[in-house]
Design a protein around this motif. Structure first.
Motif: not given
Length: 382
Positions: A154-155, A26-29, A145-149
């Protein structure tokens, strides 16, 4: 085995299975550079994989096979998340997301089948809601954490981070649950009398929940980022979803215990639909965060209550009932993102989200009808 170790292992397994296996996407999309229709098909592939994995898990006959498939699922989810960074071919992405869905189902179904009965055997059945709260931990990690990275690198970096965090949680679950065996059946304990609620009505309502919940869960971050003035709030809203999800299964279990399953499920459907409608109709930060709170605070509760209610309706055939409910919920999850993507492509996110809210609300009259029939049946018996 000490309950704390069981709970940690189950909590980590739920974080892996749905919190990351499904919702890291969801946040990586928004970082992936694909159109809305392609995003919908990626979500549908993951949910199709979940259906396949759930059926596969139901075929595991022996304790040894269940443990083997659980550990395979833990590894598969972590590897599939990291593998998304290795290619930008959309066909391969769909295959990877299919594999992630299969792994998610193996972990969620088999992990829960190990943890929940053992907690009950130890006299700690009410702690099972904490087990399911692990889904919220995975969502929290993906939104923070994942969204910040991902925002920094980038994705591809986000997918590597998701794979790494998932691997750590998978290892935690493996070491906590590796010696956990299925509890011995009591054998002499008679099953509880069935609740006279029509199972088809519960299954239809659960389909409605699956259709509606997956649309919001897949596209919430995209919707908020595409709303002028709200771009910076998107990932924080997803963190709110995770925080609200952690206690939600336990909280709704308490409500169902005191008010009844059908009324509690109806209330949860109404609140989830209201949150989705808020997201569709109001482009204000307060509306976004209230929507995130309502969504995070209901979707796990609906799943937990529906499964428990199904077992109460058919206490002598719980596995068959679980299969029926899982199948219909999964069909809703597969269809939902594709329908929402089509609506969004032609008319924007408002009709897509209102469709999700309307289908979620459609479960309420089904549950109300079933509850009226249950009360009528109970009064006739008395």
């Amino acid at each position: 085995m000490f309950p704390t170790r069981i709970l940690i292992g189950g909590f980590a397994a739920c974080a892996v299975s749905l919190g990351l296996g499904r919702f890291a996407y969801t946040p990586i999309l928004p970082l992936m550079g694909i159109d809305t229709e392609s995003a919908g098909w990626l979500a549908a592939s993951n949910n199709l994989g979940y259906l396949i994995g759930a059926i596969w898990a139901s075929w595991a006959a022996s304790e040894r096979e269940r443990h083997r498939l659980l550990n395979f699922g833990l590894a598969l989810v972590a590897l599939s998340l990291a593998a998304m960074a290795l290619t930008h071919d959309e066909l391969v992405w769909n295959l990877i997301r299919l594999a992630a869905g299969m792994g998610s189902a193996l972990v969620f179904v088999l992990g829960s089948a190990l943890v929940v009965p053992r907690l009950a055997e130890l006299g700690r059945a009410k702690l099972s809601g904490l087990h399911f709260g692990g889904v919220g931990l995975g969502i929290f990690a993906s939104g923070s954490a994942i969204a910040w990275i991902g925002a920094k690198g980038g994705d591809d970096s986000a997918w590597w981070a998701a794979g790494g965090i998932c691997a750590a949680l998978s290892a935690t679950s493996f070491f906590c649950l590796r010696h956990l065996s299925q509890p011995r059946p009591a054998g002499t304990t008679a099953p509880a009398p069935p609740v006279p609620f029509p199972l088809p009505l519960l299954a239809a309502a659960y389909f409605c929940a699956g259709f509606g919940y997956i649309i919001t869960g897949t596209f919430l971050v995209v919707v908020v980022k595409s709303t002028p003035g709200l771009e910076s709030w998107a990932n924080l809203a997803w963190v709110v979803v995770g925080l609200a999800a952690m206690p939600s299964a336990a909280a709704w279990g308490w409500v169902a215990e005191h008010k009844g399953y059908a009324p509690a499920l109806g209330a949860a459907h109404i609140l989830m639909a209201a949150g989705t409608a808020l997201l569709a109709l109001f482009g204000h930060p307060a509306a976004v965060f209230l929507a995130a709170l309502l969504y995070g605070g209901t979707f796990l509760g609906i799943a937990g209550m529906a499964v428990a209610f199904g077992r109460a309706i058919t206490p002598t055939h719980p596995a068959r009932t679980m299969g029926i409910l899982t199948a219909l919920f999964s069909v809703g999850q597969i269809i939902g993102p594709v329908v929402a993507a089509k609506l969004a492509e032609s008319g924007g996110w408002m009709p897509a989200l209102l469709c999700a809210a309307a289908v979620t609300m459609a479960g309420v009259p089904l549950l109300t009808w079933g509850e009226l029939r249950r009360r009528r049946s109970s009064s006739c018996r008395s």
